[in-house]
Motif scaffolding. Structure first.
Motif, PDB file in Angstrom:
ATOM      1  N   GLN A  64       7.606  32.680 -23.712  1.00 53.53           N
ATOM      2  CA  GLN A  64       7.184  32.624 -25.118  1.00 53.53           C
ATOM      3  C   GLN A  64       5.922  33.443 -25.352  1.00 53.53           C
ATOM      4  O   GLN A  64       5.081  33.543 -24.476  1.00 53.53           O
ATOM      5  CB  GLN A  64       6.913  31.167 -25.527  1.00 53.53           C
ATOM      6  CG  GLN A  64       8.170  30.478 -26.006  1.00 53.53           C
ATOM      7  CD  GLN A  64       7.932  28.997 -26.271  1.00 53.53           C
ATOM      8  OE1 GLN A  64       6.818  28.510 -26.146  1.00 53.53           O
ATOM      9  NE2 GLN A  64       8.997  28.306 -26.633  1.00 53.53           N
ATOM     10  N   ASP A  65       5.802  33.988 -26.556  1.00 51.98           N
ATOM     11  CA  ASP A  65       4.626  34.779 -26.910  1.00 51.98           C
ATOM     12  C   ASP A  65       3.465  33.836 -27.260  1.00 51.98           C
ATOM     13  O   ASP A  65       3.507  33.158 -28.284  1.00 51.98           O
ATOM     14  CB  ASP A  65       4.960  35.670 -28.112  1.00 51.98           C
ATOM     15  CG  ASP A  65       3.809  36.608 -28.453  1.00 51.98           C
ATOM     16  OD1 ASP A  65       2.692  36.413 -27.913  1.00 51.98           O
ATOM     17  OD2 ASP A  65       4.035  37.530 -29.254  1.00 51.98           O
ATOM     18  N   HIS A  67       0.631  34.423 -28.418  1.00 56.41           N
ATOM     19  CA  HIS A  67      -0.104  34.786 -29.640  1.00 56.41           C
ATOM     20  C   HIS A  67       0.544  34.165 -30.882  1.00 56.41           C
ATOM     21  O   HIS A  67      -0.043  34.161 -31.943  1.00 56.41           O
ATOM     22  CB  HIS A  67      -0.175  36.304 -29.784  1.00 56.41           C
ATOM     23  CG  HIS A  67      -0.897  36.975 -28.647  1.00 56.41           C
ATOM     24  ND1 HIS A  67      -2.240  37.244 -28.670  1.00 56.41           N
ATOM     25  CD2 HIS A  67      -0.459  37.402 -27.437  1.00 56.41           C
ATOM     26  CE1 HIS A  67      -2.590  37.825 -27.533  1.00 56.41           C
ATOM     27  NE2 HIS A  67      -1.532  37.926 -26.770  1.00 56.41           N
ATOM     28  N   LEU A  68       1.769  33.674 -30.739  1.00 52.73           N
ATOM     29  CA  LEU A  68       2.480  33.104 -31.886  1.00 52.73           C
ATOM     30  C   LEU A  68       2.588  31.582 -31.791  1.00 52.73           C
ATOM     31  O   LEU A  68       3.284  30.945 -32.559  1.00 52.73           O
ATOM     32  CB  LEU A  68       3.900  33.700 -31.979  1.00 52.73           C
ATOM     33  CG  LEU A  68       3.975  35.231 -32.050  1.00 52.73           C
ATOM     34  CD1 LEU A  68       5.423  35.703 -32.068  1.00 52.73           C
ATOM     35  CD2 LEU A  68       3.236  35.741 -33.285  1.00 52.73           C
ATOM     36  N   GLU A  70       2.158  27.643 -32.068  1.00 53.33           N
ATOM     37  CA  GLU A  70       1.636  26.665 -33.030  1.00 53.33           C
ATOM     38  C   GLU A  70       1.680  25.286 -32.387  1.00 53.33           C
ATOM     39  O   GLU A  70       2.706  24.883 -31.860  1.00 53.33           O
ATOM     40  CB  GLU A  70       2.478  26.681 -34.309  1.00 53.33           C
ATOM     41  CG  GLU A  70       2.145  27.882 -35.183  1.00 53.33           C
ATOM     42  CD  GLU A  70       2.962  27.920 -36.446  1.00 53.33           C
ATOM     43  OE1 GLU A  70       3.122  26.865 -37.083  1.00 53.33           O
ATOM     44  OE2 GLU A  70       3.455  29.014 -36.769  1.00 53.33           O
ATOM     45  N   ASP A 216       0.451  43.368 -33.072  1.00 54.34           N
ATOM     46  CA  ASP A 216       1.711  43.390 -33.809  1.00 54.34           C
ATOM     47  C   ASP A 216       1.687  44.384 -34.972  1.00 54.34           C
ATOM     48  O   ASP A 216       2.302  44.158 -36.009  1.00 54.34           O
ATOM     49  CB  ASP A 216       2.032  41.977 -34.352  1.00 54.34           C
ATOM     50  CG  ASP A 216       3.425  41.553 -33.936  1.00 54.34           C
ATOM     51  OD1 ASP A 216       4.138  42.394 -33.347  1.00 54.34           O
ATOM     52  OD2 ASP A 216       3.803  40.397 -34.201  1.00 54.34           O
TER      53      ASP A 216
END
Ligand SMILES: [Zn+2]
Length: 294
Positions: A64-65, A67-68, A70, A216
């Motif tokens: 999983q990224d 930076h994204l 939550e 991004d």
């Protein structure tokens, strides 16, 4: 009203467990609760705090990224219950900064790796690829835990020494690779591995391209052209890409590197399962050595 037997049972079980722990001499009340934003800090925490510590790592999936990411409400509850929180800082884990602010009750020590290492806003946030940063985190955590429970100070000091011994082969590997490869021009699609490139004394090219991909955004036409020229002319000894994040322009560069005979190495920003921080670094350095030897 009387409580039903059904609702009393869990209570009874908890009481029995507590009695059993007292009987066994387990200082359940003293075991530190540590929440690490990323799993490599969680690994360091386990190495320093020992087997009784309750360590929770939040970012654990190298698929999983980060930076994204939550955070879910359960992460917030873990942070509220924590004695110590470890995070990277530099905007890598802003969700943790928010959770720390919102945390209820009790006192907790927050260790921000970037602050310990004297990094500033705008610096490359992937700081754990520098073993010196992990040393600072380990030493600070040892200090915090020893202050919290003086009876544990000696054991903590011994575990810190063991952590350092575990890092010695990583240092030795970096020194050996540095002797062979310092000054070599290298490139990457993202700045994930930048701290290690710096430790190895390598000359990293295409910084603008890397920053754009990390944020991004679209790299500029001249950044793309410069990157392509480096690959086509073999001006770089290796291309490192982030195998944790898929990005069309990065993928295009990987393919061009392969077509141009430039070695390609994938690295992750989250520690893969079954590794320690030290073994992860050693494995990555071995893979770099292997790639560059071709
Ligand atoms: Zn990243």
């Amino acid at each position: 009203m009387c409580a039903s037997p059904r609702s009393i049972l869990p209570l009874l079980a908890t009481l029995l467990l507590a009695l059993a722990m007292i009987g066994a001499g387990v200082p359940a009340w003293a075991a530190p609760r540590i929440v690490a934003a990323e799993n490599f800090y969680g690994d360091v925490a386990r190495q320093i705090a020992g087997p009784e510590a309750l360590v929770t790592a939040i970012l654990t999936n190298p698929e999983q990224d980060p930076h994204l990411f939550e955070a879910s409400p359960s992460v917030g509850r873990a942070v509220s219950a924590a004695d110590v929180v470890i995070m990277s800082g530099l905007g890598y884990d802003p969700w943790m900064a928010s959770l720390v602010k919102a945390a209820r009750g009790g006192e907790r020590v927050v260790i921000v790796a970037a602050d310990l290492a004297g990094r500033r806003a705008g610096d490359n946030p992937h700081i754990w690829y520098d073993p010196q940063v992990m040393r600072l985190v380990a030493a600070r955590l040892a200090d915090v835990l020893a202050r919290r429970d003086g009876a544990q100070a000696l054991a903590i000091q011994q575990r810190l020494a063991a952590f350092e011994r575990g890092l010695a082969p990583v240092d030795a590997r970096i020194a050996a690779l540095r002797l062979r490869f310092a000054g070599r021009a290298v490139t990457a699609t993202e700045p994930v591995f930048g701290a290690m490139f710096a430790a190895l004394g390598m000359a990293v090219r295409n910084a603008g391209f890397q920053r754009a991909v990390m944020n991004d955004t679209e790299p500029s036409a001249s950044d793309i052209a410069g990157f392509e020229t480096d690959l086509r002319t073999g001006a770089v000894a290796v291309l490192v890409f982030n195998s944790q994040v898929s990005n069309p322009i990065a993928l295009r560069m990987e393919r061009l590197a392969q077509a141009s005979g430039v070695p390609v190495l994938g690295v992750t920003e989250t520690m893969p399962a079954g590794q320690s921080y030290q073994s992860w670094m050693l494995q990555t350095l071995d893979a770099l050595d292997h790639a560059m030897a071709h």
